[in-house]
Write an enzyme that holds these catalytic residues in place. Structure first.
Site: not given
Length: 378
Positions: A59, A130, A142, A216, A250, A273
């Site tokens: 991003h 995405e 999001q 992911h 993550h 990511d």
């Protein structure tokens, strides 16, 4: 330029002691060690000669966000390109968030002139769309107000605006109309399962109808359990590739190792990511219009939800190796596999004669000592 006597990472995912000749923006040849000579040479003995890293899910970085281009400025992308190139990432996919069609249209129109163009750093290879076709129950970072069911007509309009440069689109397969959307979209680009509450059976249906990728893995999807294997189980059966964020935040290092064991080195794509805090000091940032707080590599929303990563793909690769993933497997997952996943492997992703000269010379600590992008050394 001749790179001599290095451990060259081949398209087969193995190292071979060899010489590599770069001419113009191409890899001219790979030859037995010690056989090539030229006016310009680099002694790569004891070092690794590898493809540039390919980040298909990013991003932002260095204070910039791909979606900042909504205001028509290309400077945000150029900031990302410069930073990524300096880390050894030579190609990337600008990744969006869940936004309205109007906002996405403005982003795609702004960046369209930059696709596949030479840059002062990494080359922008296309869009990873995405969102916004997600399950609100698994929205992650999001923005819920933009999340909608799959809309084929909207996607077609955005595809046209991008100049056909959407290379990957994400969708939750359990949503109304999702299977039909996947069937149609897979004719144009790679379709990935993402931000989903899908069951094993629903995910299997998505793969059967054209989805081939998984975003992911483990994040923003049901847990993988012995009686309800969910998306992870279906992906193990059917997905061509799965993404993994190997920043150690993550996913636990044991899970990073387990993914390679379950899927094999040929199917794993390491991704960053990352958002704009990547390469930046601790502080407050933003992602998809929401506040993000980054502290020592952990980026979260105000409620504590993890909001992307703050770790570059080059470092994710090094951490995967630190976690116990074999070097060859981790390197393949950061170069060959992501290039294959989005249809770019004919042009990049391996040190192969005829391909673009995106080549790194890494030392034994896996840090880049020389970075060539399109044959030009940074």
């Amino acid at each position: 330029m001749i790179l001599k006597n290095g451990q060259v990472f081949t398209a087969l995912g193995r190292f071979l002691t060899a010489d590599v000749e770069l001419e113009g923006d191409r890899i001219k040849q790979v030859a037995p060690a010690g056989t090539l000579h030229g006016a310009e040479e680099i002694d790569a003995a004891g070092k690794y000669v590898t493809p540039g890293f390919v980040d298909i899910h990013i991003h932002g970085a260095a204070g910039a966000d791909f979606c900042d281009s909504v205001d028509g400025s290309q400077e945000y992308v150029k900031t990302m390109q410069k930073y990524l190139g300096s880390q050894g990432v030579t190609s990337f996919m600008g990744t969006t968030m869940a936004f309205s069609e109007e906002i996405l249209n403005d982003i795609f129109a702004a960046v369209k002139p930059l696709f596949n163009q030479e840059a002062q750093g990494a080359v922008l290879r296309g869009v990873n769309m995405e969102g916004p076709f997600f399950n609100k129950a698994k929205k992650g970072a999001q923005a819920e107000k933009y999340i909608i069911d799959p809309d084929w007509e909207m996607f077609q309009r955005l595809w046209q605006t991008s100049g056909g440069n959407i290379r990957l689109v994400d969708v939750a397969p359990e949503l109304p109309g999702a299977v039909e959307f996947i069937r149609k979209a897979s004719e144009l680009c790679t379709v990935s399962i993402a931000h989903t509450s899908a069951t094993y059976e629903e995910a299997k249906a998505a793969y059967a109808n054209g989805a081939s990728h998984t975003t992911h893995l483990f994040n923003a999807m049901p847990a993988f359990t012995h009686r309800a294997p969910g998306v992870v189980g279906a992906a193990a059966d059917d997905a061509a590739h799965v993404e993994m964020i190997s920043d150690g935040i993550h996913l636990h290092p044991a899970v990073v190792r387990a993914v390679f064991a379950l899927f094999g080195a040929e199917r794993v794509c390491l991704i960053s990511d990352s958002m704009r805090a990547c390469g930046m000091p601790n502080g407050e940032y933003s992602l998809g219009g929401q506040k993000v707080f980054m502290n020592d590599g952990l980026a979260t929303l105000e409620d504590g939800t993890i909001a992307g990563s703050a770790t570059c793909l080059a470092e994710c690769f090094r951490r995967a190796v630190k976690f116990g993933v074999p070097l060859e497997s981790a390197l393949r997952a950061a170069t060959i596999n992501p290039a294959q996943a989005v249809g770019l492997f004919d042009e990049l992703g391996s040190v192969t004669a005829g391909k673009r000269a995106d080549v790194l010379v890494l030392n034994k600590d896996l840090q880049p000592e020389h970075i060539f992008i399109g044959g030009k050394e940074l």
